[in-house]
Design an enzyme around this catalytic site. Sequence first.
Site, PDB file in Angstrom:
ATOM      1  N   LYS A 271       0.834  -1.200   0.000  1.00  0.00           N
ATOM      2  CA  LYS A 271       0.000   0.000   0.000  1.00  0.00           C
ATOM      3  C   LYS A 271       0.869   1.250   0.000  1.00  0.00           C
ATOM      4  CE  LYS A 271      -3.885  -1.892   2.705  1.00  0.00           C
ATOM      5  NZ  LYS A 271      -4.941  -1.731   1.706  1.00  0.00           N
ATOM      6  N   ARG A 345     -10.116 -11.692   2.386  1.00  0.00           N
ATOM      7  CA  ARG A 345     -10.956 -12.779   1.857  1.00  0.00           C
ATOM      8  C   ARG A 345     -10.220 -14.109   1.916  1.00  0.00           C
ATOM      9  NH1 ARG A 345     -11.590  -9.565  -3.706  1.00  0.00           N
ATOM     10  NH2 ARG A 345     -11.225  -7.890  -2.228  1.00  0.00           N
TER      11      ARG A 345
HETATM   12  N1  BES Z   1      -8.029  -3.851   4.608  1.00  0.00           N
HETATM   13  C1  BES Z   1      -8.251  -3.477   3.255  1.00  0.00           C
HETATM   14  C2  BES Z   1      -9.577  -2.760   3.042  1.00  0.00           C
HETATM   15  C3  BES Z   1      -9.675  -1.380   3.634  1.00  0.00           C
HETATM   16  C4  BES Z   1      -9.301  -0.285   2.874  1.00  0.00           C
HETATM   17  C5  BES Z   1     -10.183  -1.195   4.883  1.00  0.00           C
HETATM   18  C6  BES Z   1      -9.416   0.984   3.411  1.00  0.00           C
HETATM   19  C7  BES Z   1     -10.300   0.074   5.401  1.00  0.00           C
HETATM   20  C8  BES Z   1      -9.918   1.168   4.671  1.00  0.00           C
HETATM   21  C9  BES Z   1      -8.243  -4.707   2.364  1.00  0.00           C
HETATM   22  O1  BES Z   1      -7.419  -5.742   2.784  1.00  0.00           O
HETATM   23  C10 BES Z   1      -7.757  -4.277   1.033  1.00  0.00           C
HETATM   24  O2  BES Z   1      -6.628  -3.880   0.953  1.00  0.00           O
HETATM   25  N2  BES Z   1      -8.598  -4.364   0.027  1.00  0.00           N
HETATM   26  C11 BES Z   1      -8.251  -3.962  -1.283  1.00  0.00           C
HETATM   27  C12 BES Z   1      -8.759  -5.006  -2.238  1.00  0.00           C
HETATM   28  C13 BES Z   1      -8.258  -4.839  -3.636  1.00  0.00           C
HETATM   29  C14 BES Z   1      -6.772  -5.094  -3.694  1.00  0.00           C
HETATM   30  C15 BES Z   1      -8.996  -5.804  -4.522  1.00  0.00           C
HETATM   31  C16 BES Z   1      -8.911  -2.612  -1.545  1.00  0.00           C
HETATM   32  O3  BES Z   1     -10.025  -2.392  -1.089  1.00  0.00           O
HETATM   33  O4  BES Z   1      -8.268  -1.770  -2.164  1.00  0.00           O
HETATM   34 MN    MN Z   2      -5.424  -5.499   2.103  1.00  0.00          MN
END
Ligand code: BES
Ligand code: MN
Length: 494
Positions: A271, A345
């Site tokens: 990230k 997931r």
């Molecule tokens: N933990 C994150 C989701 C999240 C994002 C929670 C912002 C709270 C605030 C999750 O693991 C994630 O990174 N999801 C990705 C999925 C994508 C790579 C398909 C997302 O939402 O960007």
């Molecule tokens: Mn994530």
Amino acid sequence: MQIEFVSPNTALSPRSAVAVLVFEGGALGSAAQKLDTATSGAIGRAISASRFTGAKGQTLDLIAPAGTEAARVILIGAGPAASFTAKIAESVGASAYQAIKLSGVETLTLMLADQTEAIAAQAAFGVRLAAYRFDRYRTTEKAEKKPSVTKVQVVVANPDQTTDAFDPLSTLADAVYFSRDLISEPANILYPEEFARRVKRLEALGLEVEILGEKEMAALGMGSLLGVGQGSRRESQMAVIQWKGAPESSEKPLAFVGKGVCFDTGGISIKPADGMEDMKWDMGGAAAVAGLMHALAGRKAKVNVVGILGLVENMPDGNAQRPGDVVTSMSGQTIEVINTDAEGRLVLADALWYCQKRFEPKFMVDLATLTGAIIISLGHDYAGLFSNNDALSDNLLAASKASGENLWRLPLPASYEKQIDSMIADVKNTGGRPAGSITAALFLQRFVNGLPWAHLDIAATAWKKPSADPTIPEGATGFGVQLLDRFVADHYEA
Ligand code: BES
Ligand code: MN
Ligand code: ZN
């Protein structure tokens, strides 16, 4: 925070703020009326000199008015008198606390002698929710920045009955605090094993807690969950919590499953740095389930419930899983890991499969800070609800209305399944940008084995920064604890 219910003839504590209800349109509650008389009309004059109308959430603070011993009188807007409910009382209690928490007064006296026991108890519950603060790591904070209120007196007609009405709510507040503490802890302190230890301590409440380590999970074939934790120095854990409140019952247990990513860097699909610190609360789903189990045990709920927490840390490392890797889940289905940041997931896939295999529950409800896309869809005041079962979904929506923790149901269209078809495995872990929260839910659905199931995407509601709700101080909300406690109590208890 000490909360006590006292009768109307109790003398005021020194340095206290007296809070009285004012209804929309300026109708004074009976305590406000009495104070207005005692202060020769100071309350009426203050209202005329301001924009205070009695709308819900408004407060007006009168400092040291002549004619009363109170250090302050706080008028709290309670909305229209005709639609005043326990839920509004909760918010009013919270607003009163927020209005004077830093003022220097030590006691908040809520004047509710003309209200029912249920309303007064709920107002006190609101004060407890509002008074949550995570200050474990503050060592140099000046005294004048800390809340000064240490005691709350609620003036009621029947102190004993009101205390009885408040006890279960106070137990629920303890559970919300437990959940908020877990979420607030930084990831260097709260990693999977530490999370598991804190859950293990809940055995003191009568819960049974088992902790599975990586060896046990490997033996069970949980390649999907273990792949996520593979790049971390911290060992992945699974907590299995059981509340057996109805030992005679032949009904299947209820099951709740939580995503517990103690820190989510994204892994190799890392990230951006900006805001990454927020990913310490990527275990909000697991914290909600742990909080629910705390609440059920706390009030000795007559029902059998299982809570499963998938606890991992998602880190980049020489040993971390790579985009393109294929893992085999406990279900036997293979997963192509397109993006290591879609890790929640992967954790839930094995947790859900394990849950239904071992416990054959009546249904499973999972909670997860799963997708950024749910924040785009619904904003910060609703969690997304996804379900393969209308009756289960309706019960969750009803509990949502009753608890004030908002849910909004989204569809699970079969036509979107192709977004998660993989070229080389049974499924892939990302479905592209369109309907990102839905394809995440469709992925989970492949691991519920046809059982009634609901998924709550709480990515937008687990944490509030800032918060407009007086019952939620800035930070961890504990979202899900009140909702699920209500859901279990209203629909599944004997
Ligand atoms: N933990 C994150 C989701 C999240 C994002 C929670 C912002 C709270 C605030 C999750 O693991 C994630 O990174 N999801 C990705 C999925 C994508 C790579 C398909 C997302 O939402 O960007
Ligand atoms: Mn994530
Ligand atoms: Zn995550």
